[in-house]
Design a protein around this motif. Structure first.
Motif, mmCIF file in Angstrom:
data_model
loop_
_atom_site.group_PDB
_atom_site.id
_atom_site.type_symbol
_atom_site.label_atom_id
_atom_site.label_comp_id
_atom_site.label_asym_id
_atom_site.label_seq_id
_atom_site.Cartn_x
_atom_site.Cartn_y
_atom_site.Cartn_z
ATOM 1 N N THR A 17 2.640 11.381 -5.500
ATOM 2 C CA THR A 17 3.918 10.741 -5.826
ATOM 3 C C THR A 17 3.687 9.439 -6.584
ATOM 4 N N ILE A 21 4.361 7.710 -10.933
ATOM 5 C CA ILE A 21 4.829 6.408 -11.428
ATOM 6 C C ILE A 21 3.789 5.816 -12.371
ATOM 7 N N GLY A 73 14.700 6.001 0.654
ATOM 8 C CA GLY A 73 14.651 6.492 -0.725
ATOM 9 C C GLY A 73 13.694 5.700 -1.599
ATOM 10 N N SER A 74 13.739 4.388 -1.480
ATOM 11 C CA SER A 74 12.859 3.539 -2.283
ATOM 12 C C SER A 74 11.396 3.775 -1.944
ATOM 13 N N ALA A 77 10.128 7.187 -3.178
ATOM 14 C CA ALA A 77 9.876 7.214 -4.619
ATOM 15 C C ALA A 77 8.488 6.689 -4.971
ATOM 16 N N LYS A 84 8.721 5.628 4.689
ATOM 17 C CA LYS A 84 9.831 6.574 4.492
ATOM 18 C C LYS A 84 10.208 7.257 5.808
#
Length: 145
Positions: A17, A21, A73-74, A77, A84
């Motif tokens: 994940t 980014i 959610g943050s 991500a 989380k």
């Protein structure tokens, strides 16, 4: 990835994940884009923890559920799995459900007590994640990858 122990990395962050980014960075040498996302997350998380403290003091389960959802959610991500998961528990308890979200709880005081315990844990998980990410970016700056 510098001198970061792979087992520690896997325990703190979902690299698949987070790697997505990193792929958004135009320049892998300075990682400015991903760094800005991560530093923005740090600021949002700190503000959210402050709001959670206030909501906990006020016994506002709805607000705690909403804030848990937001931080879930943050952190998802960025691949911060532990953060989380804990935030999801806060979200469920704020909605007067058990940690899994499957069973209704009719005891708001119990929910608040459970949230208080989880909030302490999620702060530690966040601190661990923040430390990891700061070390990651420091090692990227020094070119030690």
């Amino acid at each position: 990835m510098a001198n970061l122990d792979p087992e520690t990395v896997a325990d703190v962050i979902d690299w698949n994940t987070f790697g997505q980014i990193l792929e958004m960075d135009d320049d892998e040498d300075d990682r400015e884009f991903s760094r800005s996302i991560v530093w923005n997350f740090f600021e949002q998380a700190e503000n959210t923890f402050t709001q959670m403290d206030t909501a906990l003091t006020n016994g506002d389960l709805d607000q705690l559920s909403s804030l848990g959802h937001f931080l879930k959610g943050s952190s998802a991500a960025l691949g911060l799995t532990k953060v989380k998961n804990s935030c999801e528990k806060i979200q469920h308890l704020g909605a007067k459900k058990d940690e899994t979200g499957t069973t209704e709880l009719n005891d708001p005081e119990l929910c608040l007590k459970e949230i208080q315990i989880i909030l302490e844990s999620v702060r530690q998980e966040y601190a661990e994640s923040e430390s990891f990410l700061r070390k990651y970016y420091d090692s990227e700056e020094s070119g030690s990858n």
